[in-house]
Design an enzyme around this catalytic site. Structure first.
Site, PDB file in Angstrom:
ATOM      1  CB  SER A 177      -0.964  -0.037   1.187  1.00 55.24           C
ATOM      2  OG  SER A 177      -2.010   0.880   1.027  1.00 55.24           O
ATOM      3  CG  ASP A 201      -7.068  -2.395  -3.226  1.00 55.28           C
ATOM      4  OD1 ASP A 201      -7.744  -1.708  -2.437  1.00 55.28           O
ATOM      5  OD2 ASP A 201      -5.837  -2.547  -3.105  1.00 55.28           O
ATOM      6  CG  HIS A 261      -5.910  -2.443   0.512  1.00 53.75           C
ATOM      7  ND1 HIS A 261      -5.293  -1.837  -0.554  1.00 53.75           N
ATOM      8  CD2 HIS A 261      -5.219  -2.035   1.618  1.00 53.75           C
ATOM      9  CE1 HIS A 261      -4.292  -1.089  -0.125  1.00 53.75           C
ATOM     10  NE2 HIS A 261      -4.224  -1.195   1.180  1.00 53.75           N
TER      11      HIS A 261
END
Length: 708
Positions: free
Chosen positions: A550, A636, A674
């Site tokens: 991320s 995501d 995610h």
């Protein structure tokens, strides 16, 4: 060698502040476009073909994780009301089953055999049953009503973090309400359980509304309780530990506000504890006859105050405890006879117990801190649902100590271990060493790095290594224990966590020095930590891998642009690598709410220029890069798959890598979010796939050994 996919170049022009950029891969954005899906599938096929020889190593790592994990297990039972609550896992099952047993049959905490049922056991929710027929399954809420009759839970089967709310009557195990869908995380019952409060998200995936739903009625009759118009602010809803208060927490990256409502008055109006003031963050904890408030109004590292229950202004806050130099107050948990302050000091977590002192103006004494003697560790509160308790549950772990749940008796200051994560196969913590070292960054700042490695490993410049970090949002990358990591350590790896600026490890200033117009410090700190591992001999110069996810994937992308020669291979997971494009688009997630983290390049040409200097996608250089694996998920909602897809296309078109020696790969989970795949076995296989790639690059003899 198979031929890598080549994404067609299509002109897309971006113009801001007099700067014209032609983005040839912006078309890789629409997941409903068959050409986009076909490209992602081609990338997946290429990644599988290039790494086909690693299947024995992947299988070996997966089996190592599985063989060390106690598959049939249960969590420590925790008392709430007249029940003991716990979760079970079973060999071969992907998800946990959430259970409870009556206190009437178990006056003291039950200690059942992991494979047998507890007397009177009731299964509240079996994730395996709920997940049946779905490739993905995740819970966004699991809430019990104050009378323990009702269960509210929220289910996501796509990975897009939009949940369907279900309400179950536990007296007969029937789902009585499925009316509400498309909600955000969390929910809260009113005291009488007639109503459930939940959040909805807008098109930018921002929780912006709180709604009240009367159980058993159509969703069309739900009442909007609060709507946040400022696009910088998110929100969540919950209840206090004693179930007396419904709470709405509202916050941007720099400012917060809390609203309270008597849980017995579900249709009443929420009251603001203290109106928001720009730059002031605070959190509130009801503590019987008063409120406890952790706030940064006078100190960037926060102080602790108290206020009356009916507080409506910060002017009613009264000092209780000030943070000393080097401390960072992070939160407060109140119980009937004491409170527990969570804080950081010298880069490590700590807990301080404050006893009730009725004669004191503040209501609490100075308290004492719990001592821990390992060089690196993390400690925090566990599951403590009851306010009337003489003890608290703590969770401790380090890079060599498995997660340990203990009961801490506040009066006697005694610690009783309730359960330590069991590592099968004869795990010996003495077989490994952990340490913390300090790296001098380019500007002279001392950056801590946590290391773990097999005992006896010498810093002789020959070892393979893996360096990880995050470095954003004041999130701390605290040392932790990992069963999966043992597969690297047994292959001679030195594993390191760089606590770079932008995280919260060293206090609020540490965060401030790694955000906005100081964001580059995050990336240079990481490169400096990589250099330290090599220069100090812990890792061979051609055997260092790196990994981040991320915002940590942004870190990886920026670091390899800055110093590609420092890394032999990297894994960027759901990476935020097209940061400038995203932050320029207010309609996307991670944009308006993120402007206080990255700056607003849409309005500020200096921010635009600064971000353009570090955003990974726009700074790829025509030199040799490490071998690169980018992983993402089609659904995501936080970092779109578009970013790593564009980045990989740009890398292939620019860098000088030999694709056989240093491949550049993109792997997309077509049904996931995610966090990747949701089931535990699927998650283990995903880790095994990713780490096999890194091991092959920096310790190829291990891959050959697995194949033989």
């Amino acid at each position: 060698m198979p031929t890598p996919p080549s994404a067609p170049r299509r002109e897309h022009v971006r113009e801001h502040h007099g700067d014209r950029v032609v983005d040839h891969y912006e078309w890789l954005r629409d997941k409903s476009d068959p050409q986009v899906v076909a490209h992602l599938e081609a990338e997946n096929a290429y990644a599988e073909a290039v790494t086909a020889h690693l299947e024995p190593l992947r299988q070996a790592i997966f089996e190592e994780i599985r063989s060390r994990t106690k598959e049939t297990d249960l969590t420590v039972p925790v008392r709430s009301g007249d029940w003991w609550y716990y979760a079970r896992t079973f060999e071969g099952a992907q998800y946990a089953a959430h259970c409870r047993a009556p206190v009437s049959e178990h006056p003291s905490r039950p200690e059942p055999e992991t494979g047998s049922a507890v007397a009177g056991e009731q299964v509240l929710l079996d994730g395996n049953v709920e997940a049946k027929g779905h490739e993905f399954f995740s819970l966004g809420a699991l809430t019990i009503s104050a009378d323990h009759r009702w269960l509210a839970y929220a289910v996501d089967t796509e990975g897009d973090e939009r949940f369907a709310l279900r309400i179950k009557d536990l007296s007969d195990d029937t789902v009585v309400d499925e009316a509400v869908t498309e909600i955000g995380y969390g929910c809260a019952f009113s005291l009488d359980a007639r109503h459930v409060f939940y959040t909805r998200v807008d098109e930018a995936w921002r929780p912006h509304q709180v709604w009240r739903h009367e159980v058993g009625t159509p969703a069309e009759q739900d009442v909007l309780v609060y709507e946040e118009a400022d696009p910088r602010f998110w929100m969540g809803v919950g209840t206090s530990r004693d179930d007396r208060w419904l709470m709405i927490g509202i916050g941007s990256k720099t400012t917060s506000e809390v609203r309270l409502l008597d849980a017995a008055d579900a249709t009443g109006e929420f009251r603001v504890v203290a109106p928001r003031r720009d730059g002031v963050e605070y959190e509130v904890e009801p503590a019987r006859d008063r409120l406890l408030v952790v706030h940064n109004a006078d100190n960037p590292d926060s102080d602790l105050a108290w206020a009356p229950l009916d507080c409506t202004s910060h002017e009613q806050w009264r000092p209780l405890l000030k943070a000393e130099k080097g401390e960072r107050f992070q939160g407060i948990d109140a119980f009937d006879d004491f409170a527990v302050l969570s804080l950081r000091r010298d880069g490590l977590t700590a807990l301080r117990v404050l006893p009730r002192e009725e004669a004191s103006d503040t209501g609490f004494g100075a308290g004492h801190e719990l001592p821990f003697d390992q060089p690196v560790y993390q400690v925090g509160l566990g599951d403590n649902p009851e306010s009337a308790t003489p003890s608290i549950q703590l969770v401790f772990e380090s890079m060599v100590t498995p997660k340990t749940v203990s009961d801490y008796d506040v009066a006697s200051r005694s610690l009783t271990v309730l359960k330590q994560q069991e590592v099968l196969g004869g795990y010996d913590p003495e077989a490994f060493e952990q340490r913390r070292e300090w790296v001098t960054a380019q500007d002279g700042t001392q950056v801590p790095v946590s290391l773990v490695y097999p005992r006896g490993t010498r810093p002789d410049g020959t070892n393979p290594g893996l360096l990880t970090a995050y470095g954003s949002y004041e999130a701390s990358s605290d040392p932790y224990f990992s069963v999966a990591r043992l597969s690297l350590l047994q292959r001679g790896f030195v594993y390191a966590i760089a606590h770079v600026r932008g995280g919260g490890e060293m206090g609020r200033a540490w965060y401030d020095e790694g955000k906005l117009m100081a964001k580059k410090n995050t990336f240079t700190d990481f490169v400096d930590c990589a250099a330290h591992l090599v220069d100090s001999g812990w890792v061979a110069p051609d055997r260092l891998a790196a990994e981040g996810g991320s915002a940590g994937g942004l870190l990886i992308g920026a670091a390899v642009n800055l110093a590609p020669e420092r890394f032999r291979a990297v894994h960027a997971s759901v990476p935020f690598v097209d940061a400038l494009t995203t932050i320029l688009d207010p309609s996307l997630p991670l944009t308006v709410v993120e402007w206080e983290e990255w700056g607003n390049p849409l309005e500020d040409p200096e921010v635009y220029a600064y971000m353009k200097q570090y955003t990974p996608y726009e700074n790829v250089r025509p030199v040799e890069y490490p071998a690169i694996l980018a992983t993402t998920s089609l659904n995501d909602t936080r970092v779109f798959f578009t970013e790593p897809a564009k980045w990989v296309a740009q890398l292939r078109a620019t860098v000088t890598n030999d694709p056989a020696a240093r491949p550049i790969l993109l792997r997309t989970e077509m049904v996931a979010g995610h966090g990747g795949k949701s089931g535990r076995y699927d998650a283990w296989r995903q880790v095994a796939w990713e780490w096999a790639f890194l091991v092959d690059q920096v310790a190829p003899q291990a891959a050959r050994a697995a194949a033989s």
